[in-house]
Write an enzyme that holds these catalytic residues in place. Sequence first.
Site, PDB file in Angstrom:
ATOM      1  N   THR A 154       0.907  -1.160   0.000  1.00  0.00           N
ATOM      2  CA  THR A 154       0.000   0.000   0.000  1.00  0.00           C
ATOM      3  C   THR A 154       0.937   1.199   0.000  1.00  0.00           C
ATOM      4  OG1 THR A 154      -0.096   0.212   2.409  1.00  0.00           O
ATOM      5  CG2 THR A 154      -1.770  -1.195   1.404  1.00  0.00           C
ATOM      6  N   SER A 276      19.060  -0.156 -26.256  1.00  0.00           N
ATOM      7  CA  SER A 276      19.384   1.261 -26.418  1.00  0.00           C
ATOM      8  C   SER A 276      20.431   1.399 -27.521  1.00  0.00           C
ATOM      9  CB  SER A 276      19.933   1.807 -25.094  1.00  0.00           C
ATOM     10  OG  SER A 276      20.778   2.918 -25.329  1.00  0.00           O
ATOM     11  N   LYS A 282      21.634  -1.940 -21.770  1.00  0.00           N
ATOM     12  CA  LYS A 282      20.208  -1.723 -21.541  1.00  0.00           C
ATOM     13  C   LYS A 282      19.299  -2.764 -22.186  1.00  0.00           C
ATOM     14  CE  LYS A 282      18.324   1.513 -20.007  1.00  0.00           C
ATOM     15  NZ  LYS A 282      18.215   2.951 -20.060  1.00  0.00           N
ATOM     16  N   ASN A 284      15.186  -2.630 -22.276  1.00  0.00           N
ATOM     17  CA  ASN A 284      14.107  -1.742 -21.820  1.00  0.00           C
ATOM     18  C   ASN A 284      12.713  -2.365 -21.961  1.00  0.00           C
ATOM     19  OD1 ASN A 284      16.002   0.287 -21.291  1.00  0.00           O
ATOM     20  ND2 ASN A 284      15.910   1.012 -23.414  1.00  0.00           N
ATOM     21  N   TYR A 316     -30.066  13.451 -37.704  1.00  0.00           N
ATOM     22  CA  TYR A 316     -28.699  13.306 -38.191  1.00  0.00           C
ATOM     23  C   TYR A 316     -28.062  14.661 -38.478  1.00  0.00           C
ATOM     24  CZ  TYR A 316     -24.636  12.130 -40.961  1.00  0.00           C
ATOM     25  OH  TYR A 316     -23.345  12.034 -41.409  1.00  0.00           O
ATOM     26  N   GLN A 321     -20.203  12.046 -38.353  1.00  0.00           N
ATOM     27  CA  GLN A 321     -19.214  11.325 -39.149  1.00  0.00           C
ATOM     28  C   GLN A 321     -17.894  11.200 -38.374  1.00  0.00           C
ATOM     29  OE1 GLN A 321     -18.943  11.789 -43.514  1.00  0.00           O
ATOM     30  NE2 GLN A 321     -17.027  12.872 -43.124  1.00  0.00           N
ATOM     31  N   LYS A 324     -16.249   7.918 -36.468  1.00  0.00           N
ATOM     32  CA  LYS A 324     -15.577   6.740 -37.039  1.00  0.00           C
ATOM     33  C   LYS A 324     -14.092   6.649 -36.759  1.00  0.00           C
ATOM     34  CE  LYS A 324     -19.275   6.400 -40.082  1.00  0.00           C
ATOM     35  NZ  LYS A 324     -19.790   7.658 -39.454  1.00  0.00           N
TER      36      LYS A 324
END
Length: 457
Positions: A154, A276, A282, A284, A316, A321, A324
């Site tokens: 916590t 990297s 590295k 990642n 309408y 439109q 979408k």
Amino acid sequence: MKLWGGRFTKETNQLVHNFNASISFDQKFYHQDIEGSIAHVKMLAKQGILKEADKDKIVKGLMEIRQDLERGDLVITAEHEDIHSFVEAVLTERIGEAGKRLHTGRSRNDQVALDMKLYTRDEIDELSSLVKGLLKELLKLMEENLDTYMPGFTHLQKAQPITLAHHVGAYYEMFDRDCSRLFDIKKRMNYCPLGSGALAGTTYPLDREYSAGLLGFDGPTLNSMDSVADRDYLIELLSALSTIAMHLSRFCEEIIIWNTNEYRFVEIDDSYSTGSSIMPQKKNPDIAELIRGKTGRVYGALVSLLTTMKGIPLAYNKDMQEDKELTFDAIDTVKGCLALFTGMISTMTFRKDVMEASAKNGFTNATDAADYLVNHGVAFRDAHGIVGQLVLFCIGKGIALDDMSLEEFQAISPVFKEDIYEAISLKTCVEKRMTIGAPGQEAMRRVIEIYKRKLVE
Ligand code: ARG
């Protein structure tokens, strides 16, 4: 071919055409557009509005167009305003006069409302099966890790010991709710707008129940104005997608932390990591970071559509439109994230030894030490204070509670006896928590059985 040139005396300005056109994105549902048109003409013929011969020609023509598009033999081009005009133009070019009868008793308003619903319904099925795939993977992890002890947190501070199965189980619950949200949305949206016309129905004797049935809907929508103007189901879907993205993002955040050099609870597989360009050492967690990052665009789609819809008078309006691109993007993004996330966790290594050592080292059994005192008659508030002193003592010596000698325990409280070690062992701390929902193995096994039964339903 334009669907509306008759009352105009001038050509459309090219910029206006480009701005107004939706073909670049609504071609995504060409399949559903054709499916809807086939159901529409079948209904027209059944009602005697269209001759059988014309219906046969149209259905055959539409099926050929669909096949040619699927094979890549027919290419959708930008001179058409939208996918509806494209399909009608190609159809008329191919079958002549009958093609011009396709749009009888229909408007693009109910047509587009239908296409978007059909598309969304198919996508909800795909999304559900991706979430279910993830649930199966999580269930597997749970079964394998019923006694993999780790610290529960916590405030990102070690709190009490739990198991990896229990931690993963929390996400199982979240994704299970996501799945049921998708199910609810599909059920609520599954009414067919076809036959609503532009806004006020039509004067033809359409059989809307029939076409709704052909398309797998539970029935026709009951108000033609609402039918062409309703985008609630998309807002609901974007909200559900935002929640899925948020859950994935939280889990990714934990994986990123667990994968750090400091924690080392997990190791992301090479096949799901990147390197990297300058630092050779590295490896990642880019995939986890990208999934976390993409949450923003999914939330963006939700806020965007809510904002678009808030000022639209019935029925309408072209603003709609805009539903979408953002819905398509949010669906594709979340589908991608679900697939990648499932792949990432199914190939990830969990370092059980590191997790267990971490649970041992952070006084996660302090509450259990206090409970021990309470079970021996000490008031909880006093027990809390006594264990506080134990912790302070241990911090000074750099040891865990388990490492104290019995004399050291008794110097702080004579109530402690030899059985304190057993009472505060990691295993006891976890296994004694056996009420339903808790991390004890017995409780977890009951929960896993419930999940398994639900998954096969
Ligand atoms: N492309 C339009 C849309 O997505 C299709 C409906 C066009 N209707 C109209 N009355 N202009 O909403």
